[in-house]
Design a protein around this motif. Structure first.
Motif, PDB file in Angstrom:
ATOM      1  N   LEU A 227     -23.942 -38.918  68.621  1.00 48.53           N
ATOM      2  CA  LEU A 227     -23.987 -39.587  67.318  1.00 48.53           C
ATOM      3  C   LEU A 227     -23.858 -41.084  67.531  1.00 48.53           C
ATOM      4  N   ASP A 228     -24.812 -41.849  67.005  1.00 47.76           N
ATOM      5  CA  ASP A 228     -24.694 -43.302  67.062  1.00 47.76           C
ATOM      6  C   ASP A 228     -23.568 -43.764  66.136  1.00 47.76           C
ATOM      7  N   PRO A 229     -22.952 -44.897  66.422  1.00 46.15           N
ATOM      8  CA  PRO A 229     -21.881 -45.399  65.547  1.00 46.15           C
ATOM      9  C   PRO A 229     -22.354 -45.562  64.107  1.00 46.15           C
ATOM     10  N   ALA A 258     -17.139 -38.317  74.364  1.00 42.13           N
ATOM     11  CA  ALA A 258     -16.270 -39.483  74.181  1.00 42.13           C
ATOM     12  C   ALA A 258     -16.522 -40.087  72.801  1.00 42.13           C
ATOM     13  N   THR A 259     -15.463 -40.471  72.129  1.00 42.27           N
ATOM     14  CA  THR A 259     -15.576 -41.105  70.816  1.00 42.27           C
ATOM     15  C   THR A 259     -15.922 -42.579  70.989  1.00 42.27           C
ATOM     16  N   ARG A 260     -16.916 -43.023  70.259  1.00 47.22           N
ATOM     17  CA  ARG A 260     -17.348 -44.415  70.300  1.00 47.22           C
ATOM     18  C   ARG A 260     -16.865 -45.123  69.033  1.00 47.22           C
ATOM     19  N   LEU A 261     -16.142 -46.210  69.187  1.00 49.66           N
ATOM     20  CA  LEU A 261     -15.625 -46.976  68.059  1.00 49.66           C
ATOM     21  C   LEU A 261     -16.119 -48.416  68.146  1.00 49.66           C
ATOM     22  N   ILE A 356     -15.477 -49.658  71.913  1.00 53.31           N
ATOM     23  CA  ILE A 356     -14.592 -49.012  72.871  1.00 53.31           C
ATOM     24  C   ILE A 356     -14.908 -47.518  72.861  1.00 53.31           C
ATOM     25  N   GLN A 357     -14.785 -46.890  74.017  1.00 59.36           N
ATOM     26  CA  GLN A 357     -14.989 -45.451  74.108  1.00 59.36           C
ATOM     27  C   GLN A 357     -13.670 -44.800  74.479  1.00 59.36           C
ATOM     28  N   LEU A 374     -16.782 -48.391  62.812  1.00 59.27           N
ATOM     29  CA  LEU A 374     -17.789 -47.339  62.938  1.00 59.27           C
ATOM     30  C   LEU A 374     -17.354 -46.360  64.016  1.00 59.27           C
ATOM     31  N   HIS A 375     -17.752 -45.104  63.876  1.00 55.28           N
ATOM     32  CA  HIS A 375     -17.439 -44.121  64.894  1.00 55.28           C
ATOM     33  C   HIS A 375     -18.700 -43.344  65.256  1.00 55.28           C
ATOM     34  N   GLY A 376     -18.745 -42.888  66.476  1.00 57.52           N
ATOM     35  CA  GLY A 376     -19.834 -42.041  66.965  1.00 57.52           C
ATOM     36  C   GLY A 376     -19.294 -41.245  68.136  1.00 57.52           C
ATOM     37  N   ARG A 377     -20.178 -40.622  68.875  1.00 58.15           N
ATOM     38  CA  ARG A 377     -19.721 -39.888  70.064  1.00 58.15           C
ATOM     39  C   ARG A 377     -20.878 -39.698  71.019  1.00 58.15           C
ATOM     40  N   THR A 378     -20.537 -39.472  72.273  1.00 56.14           N
ATOM     41  CA  THR A 378     -21.546 -39.096  73.247  1.00 56.14           C
ATOM     42  C   THR A 378     -21.754 -37.578  73.145  1.00 56.14           C
ATOM     43  N   ALA A 379     -22.904 -37.110  73.595  1.00 58.55           N
ATOM     44  CA  ALA A 379     -23.182 -35.670  73.570  1.00 58.55           C
ATOM     45  C   ALA A 379     -22.191 -34.938  74.474  1.00 58.55           C
ATOM     46  N   PHE A 380     -21.969 -33.671  74.168  1.00 60.11           N
ATOM     47  CA  PHE A 380     -21.038 -32.922  74.999  1.00 60.11           C
ATOM     48  C   PHE A 380     -21.513 -31.477  75.168  1.00 60.11           C
ATOM     49  N   THR A 381     -20.982 -30.865  76.222  1.00 61.60           N
ATOM     50  CA  THR A 381     -21.182 -29.433  76.452  1.00 61.60           C
ATOM     51  C   THR A 381     -19.806 -28.780  76.491  1.00 61.60           C
ATOM     52  N   GLY A 382     -19.755 -27.500  76.261  1.00 63.90           N
ATOM     53  CA  GLY A 382     -18.482 -26.817  76.211  1.00 63.90           C
ATOM     54  C   GLY A 382     -17.971 -26.743  74.778  1.00 63.90           C
TER      55      GLY A 382
END
Length: 406
Positions: A227-229, A258-261, A356-357, A374-382
């Motif tokens: 998710l983009d911020p 990871a959460t992107r702020l 910041i991540q 703003l918040h976003g995240r990197t893709a994840f597995t699991g």
């Protein structure tokens, strides 16, 4: 035995009495046709409309001090009202006015200057702006870790004040050593304000397949995609004030996520300096954002950059490229310039300079100001099991005022 006073003592007393009686008050009052001119000893000048003065009488007849509400019937204020008499009293600290109907109003001089001087009033309105600390380029803000036991179990007022001040300054709160439950997350939130009820619920959970199916919402947040911020709820008439995240569980095979702020205020501030025209376009052009799912259709209309209507300082950033509607509020000749301006802001936000991540770990509750960060995240597995909620802006700002921070 009679007590007598010498001639010199009597003469000195008479002069002192004369000076006391005849000394003019240091605050000067001048009544004009529709207003009162008040001048302080230092030369500060304010004008008070006479209708405004009568409306702002704080006696027990005109104002209910138990409820902090006005009692004076509004239409009883005469348009041609004028004082019968007036005087500066109580050692130059009060203005007393007698009105033609026999009512007497008493005003604190300092209160009048605080509320009638535009510069002073603007400073009071802009306390949040003055507290704000913009994030520095490629440097994480110095956000303190608040201990759960101190904040929740001990109800430590210092911890609560530190948490709310961190929100005002940096747009983030970090609470550590939180039990890994939804209830513990709620207790953290309720120290600031109650969770906001939306169609997502009050407290919500997502992340695992079971919880996603239970939530039953058509939103990208309920996937494992990147998710983009962005800011949440730009499709509400008033965006949610705070967003709360708590990772309750993370599987051993979980990778990424990871959460992107990003500090939206810093991004907008930089845009204003580097490209004033784009800043003007984004702060003056209203666009629509919307959310649709079965049984729900929300639409919010505001600029991406929202300025305070009085101080004109930055109030809110509403940046969400996912939830834009067809943008039919724009005139055809303005569309291209709007796209160019929005891309300029997007380039700053996505540049990573003010980002910041943070990998959300079980036991760490993170709260962000959704009007700023703003918040976003990197893709994840699991698998991840997340809990959180929203808090309305009016609620958490109320707490800040009660604490005397703004």
């Amino acid at each position: 035995m009679a007590v007598t006073f010498g001639k010199s003592f009597l003469l000195h007393s008479a002069k002192t009495l004369a000076k006391t009686c005849l000394r003019p008050a240091s605050t000067q009052v001048d009544i004009k046709k529709n207003y009162l001119k008040l001048t302080s000893a230092s030369g500060q000048l304010v004008h008070a409309d006479l209708m405004w003065l009568r409306d702002h009488c704080r006696c027990s007849e005109c104002y209910n001090h138990a409820t902090s509400q006005r009692s004076l019937p509004f239409l009883s204020i005469q348009q041609d009202i004028s004082p019968k008499t007036w005087q500066i009293a109580e050692n130059d600290s009060e203005l007393h006015i007698s009105w033609p109907d026999g009512h007497t109003s008493k005003y604190k001089i300092q209160w009048l200057f605080e509320n009638l001087d535009p510069e002073t009033a603007t400073k009071n309105l802009d306390k949040m702006h003055n507290l704000r600390k913009l994030w520095e380029d490629s440097k994480a803000p110095e956000v303190p870790d608040i201990n759960y036991f101190e904040l929740v179990e001990k109800s430590c007022p210092v911890s609560l004040e530190k948490a709310v001040l961190s929100l005002l300054q940096h747009g983030i709160i970090s609470v550590i050593k939180v039990p890994r439950t939804v209830q513990a997350t709620r207790l953290v939130v309720e120290k600031i304000a109650p969770p906001q009820q939306t169609f997502f619920g009050g407290m919500w959970e997502f992340g695992t397949k079971a919880h996603n199916e239970q939530a039953n919402h058509e939103d990208t947040a309920y996937t494992s995609d990147a998710l983009d911020p962005h800011h949440d709820s730009t499709y509400f008439t008033e965006s949610t004030g705070l967003q709360v995240f708590h990772c309750l569980e993370r599987s051993k095979n979980c990778q990424g996520g990871a959460t992107r702020l990003v500090d939206g205020m810093t991004a907008a501030d930089l845009l204003a300096k580097e490209d004033p025209k784009s800043f003007e376009i984004l702060s003056e052009t209203t666009i629509e954002c919307e959310y649709k799912e079965p049984g729900q259709h929300h639409v919010g209309r505001q600029p991406v950059i929202v300025l305070d209507p009085v101080t004109r300082s930055l109030l809110q950033i509403r940046f969400n490229l996912y939830d834009r509607s067809p943008m039919n509020t724009l005139k055809s000749e303005d569309v291209r310039n709007y796209y160019l301006a929005l891309q300029k802001l997007a380039q700053i936000i996505f540049s990573g300079r003010y980002e910041i991540q943070k990998e959300l770990s079980p036991g760490n509750v993170v709260v962000i100001d959704n009007w700023r960060v703003l918040h976003g995240r990197t893709a994840f597995t699991g698998q991840r099991h997340m809990a959180g909620c929203y808090v309305s802006r009016t609620e958490w700002l109320s707490k800040a005022r009660v604490l005397g921070l703004i």
